[in-house]
Design a protein around this motif. Structure first.
Motif, PDB file in Angstrom:
ATOM      1  N   SER A 211      -7.155  -0.848   4.817  1.00 25.09           N
ATOM      2  CA  SER A 211      -6.306  -0.458   3.694  1.00 25.09           C
ATOM      3  C   SER A 211      -5.123   0.355   4.193  1.00 25.09           C
ATOM      4  O   SER A 211      -5.231   1.123   5.156  1.00 25.09           O
ATOM      5  CB  SER A 211      -7.097   0.345   2.661  1.00 25.09           C
ATOM      6  OG  SER A 211      -7.507   1.586   3.198  1.00 25.09           O
TER       7      SER A 211
ATOM      8  N   THR B 187      -2.052   2.874   2.627  1.00 23.79           N
ATOM      9  CA  THR B 187      -1.592   3.636   1.459  1.00 23.79           C
ATOM     10  C   THR B 187      -0.197   4.186   1.738  1.00 23.79           C
ATOM     11  O   THR B 187       0.034   4.832   2.754  1.00 23.79           O
ATOM     12  CB  THR B 187      -2.548   4.794   1.142  1.00 23.79           C
ATOM     13  OG1 THR B 187      -3.871   4.282   0.949  1.00 23.79           O
ATOM     14  CG2 THR B 187      -2.102   5.523  -0.125  1.00 23.79           C
TER      15      THR B 187
ATOM     16  N   ASP C 104       3.122   6.398  -0.027  1.00 19.35           N
ATOM     17  CA  ASP C 104       3.394   7.352  -1.089  1.00 19.35           C
ATOM     18  C   ASP C 104       4.793   7.938  -0.916  1.00 19.35           C
ATOM     19  O   ASP C 104       5.348   7.952   0.193  1.00 19.35           O
ATOM     20  CB  ASP C 104       2.359   8.481  -1.070  1.00 19.35           C
ATOM     21  CG  ASP C 104       2.283   9.229  -2.399  1.00 19.35           C
ATOM     22  OD1 ASP C 104       3.041   8.866  -3.337  1.00 19.35           O
ATOM     23  OD2 ASP C 104       1.485  10.178  -2.494  1.00 19.35           O
TER      24      ASP C 104
ATOM     25  N   PRO D  63       0.701   6.851  -5.513  1.00 16.72           N
ATOM     26  CA  PRO D  63       0.618   6.116  -4.254  1.00 16.72           C
ATOM     27  C   PRO D  63       0.145   4.676  -4.445  1.00 16.72           C
ATOM     28  O   PRO D  63      -0.625   4.386  -5.356  1.00 16.72           O
ATOM     29  CB  PRO D  63      -0.394   6.928  -3.446  1.00 16.72           C
ATOM     30  CG  PRO D  63      -1.257   7.596  -4.475  1.00 16.72           C
ATOM     31  CD  PRO D  63      -0.346   7.906  -5.621  1.00 16.72           C
ATOM     32  N   TYR D  64       0.627   3.801  -3.541  1.00 14.85           N
ATOM     33  CA  TYR D  64       0.280   2.394  -3.590  1.00 14.85           C
ATOM     34  C   TYR D  64      -0.721   2.071  -2.476  1.00 14.85           C
ATOM     35  O   TYR D  64      -0.485   2.403  -1.322  1.00 14.85           O
ATOM     36  CB  TYR D  64       1.528   1.522  -3.404  1.00 14.85           C
ATOM     37  CG  TYR D  64       2.604   1.791  -4.430  1.00 14.85           C
ATOM     38  CD1 TYR D  64       2.374   1.585  -5.781  1.00 14.85           C
ATOM     39  CD2 TYR D  64       3.856   2.245  -4.033  1.00 14.85           C
ATOM     40  CE1 TYR D  64       3.364   1.819  -6.726  1.00 14.85           C
ATOM     41  CE2 TYR D  64       4.854   2.478  -4.957  1.00 14.85           C
ATOM     42  CZ  TYR D  64       4.604   2.267  -6.308  1.00 14.85           C
ATOM     43  OH  TYR D  64       5.585   2.503  -7.234  1.00 14.85           O
ATOM     44  N   LYS D  65      -1.806   1.412  -2.849  1.00 19.60           N
ATOM     45  CA  LYS D  65      -2.829   1.054  -1.863  1.00 19.60           C
ATOM     46  C   LYS D  65      -2.917  -0.453  -1.738  1.00 19.60           C
ATOM     47  O   LYS D  65      -3.064  -1.166  -2.730  1.00 19.60           O
ATOM     48  CB  LYS D  65      -4.189   1.633  -2.263  1.00 19.60           C
ATOM     49  CG  LYS D  65      -5.276   1.414  -1.214  1.00 19.60           C
ATOM     50  CD  LYS D  65      -6.566   2.132  -1.585  1.00 19.60           C
ATOM     51  CE  LYS D  65      -7.632   1.957  -0.504  1.00 19.60           C
ATOM     52  NZ  LYS D  65      -8.882   2.658  -0.842  1.00 19.60           N
TER      53      LYS D  65
ATOM     54  N   THR E  70      -5.049  -3.471   0.299  1.00 20.47           N
ATOM     55  CA  THR E  70      -6.296  -3.719   1.031  1.00 20.47           C
ATOM     56  C   THR E  70      -6.334  -5.170   1.480  1.00 20.47           C
ATOM     57  O   THR E  70      -6.080  -6.077   0.683  1.00 20.47           O
ATOM     58  CB  THR E  70      -7.517  -3.414   0.149  1.00 20.47           C
ATOM     59  OG1 THR E  70      -7.426  -2.083  -0.356  1.00 20.47           O
ATOM     60  CG2 THR E  70      -8.805  -3.568   0.941  1.00 20.47           C
TER      61      THR E  70
END
Length: 259
Positions: free
Chosen positions: A120, A122, A124, A197-199, A201
């Motif tokens: 993943s 992340t 931000d 924030p964008y995650k 995966t």
């Protein structure tokens, strides 16, 4: 207005007209324009602060409401699709080979769940009061401190390049027609709105995925802003993860087949 109107004609006493000096004309025009601006502002604001007028804030509320509605519809659509598939599997008249071929196509299309080792990423925004951490760099402009569409696209492209079998952005599975778009400081993905924030995966070989992230020139450029201005960046191995199947529409609304 023609100047001939002010000229004397033969045998007649000239008529004296008051001519406005250019300065007076300009002054009058400025006052008239100012009055129009004040009237328009008053008529728009109705005595309220335009920046905090609730009528403008309602647009943001409407977008969030539509996003929640789209999420609920996606869940309903996914449940109905599972019911249809269960009914079709009872007796569809197909052979085992045909069923295997269909299952493989569904996995490749991203409509089925996918389980496997995952990485993943992340991203931000930087703190709003961020300053340049390293010498030789200018103080940040507001544009330097937020996640942009190209940043998200760079991560997604690198993960595909690294052999990702499937990718999820936030809580949605990506398919071949998915478009990662940002409007202002928000992500719009398949009819739903997200804030940082964008995650992201990805299921695949963790070492290959991380290597692809490091090799991306676009991400290398992003890392400069991470180190200088404090943009958020975190890469983690998540162990075994199950990505959801894509549950939205698969109709093409804009593209047309090539003849």
């Amino acid at each position: 207005m023609s100047n001939s109107a002010d000229s004397p004609q033969a045998g007649h006493q000239p008529v004296r007209r008051r001519r406005l000096r250019p300065v007076r004309v300009l002054t009058a025009a400025v006052f008239a324009l100012a009055g129009l601006i004040f009237f328009t502002s008053f008529n728009t604001a109705k005595g309220t602060n335009i920046r905090t007028d609730t009528s403008l804030l309602k647009l943001s509320d409407l977008i969030q409401e539509r996003s929640r509605d789209n999420g609920a519809l996606d869940e309903t659509n996914g449940a109905l699709r599972q019911d249809i598939e269960s009914l079709a599997e009872r007796d569809d008249g197909s052979t085992a080979a045909e069923d295997d071929k269909l299952a493989a196509l569904e996995r490749r299309a991203g409509t089925q769940k996918l389980k496997g080792a995952a990485v993943s990423v992340t991203l931000d925004d930087a703190p709003p009061n961020a300053t340049a951490k390293l010498p030789g760099y200018p103080e940040p402009e507001p544009d330097y401190l937020v996640i942009h569409q190209q940043d998200l696209q760079a991560v997604v492209n690198a993960l595909w390049q690294g052999g990702a079998e499937g990718i999820k952005v936030m809580d949605q599975r990506l398919i071949s027609t998915s478009a990662v778009r940002c409007v202002g400081n928000t992500l719009i993905l398949q009819g739903r709105v997200y804030s940082p924030p964008y995650k992201i995966t990805a299921v695949g070989d963790p070492e290959k995925l991380k290597k692809a992230l490091s090799a991306s020139s676009a991400i290398q450029n992003y890392m400069v802003y991470v180190n200088v201005y404090g943009l958020g960046w975190k890469v983690e191995e998540d162990g075994s993860v199950t990505l959801p199947g894509y549950s939205g529409t698969v109709d093409l609304h804009y593209a047309e087949p090539v003849e």
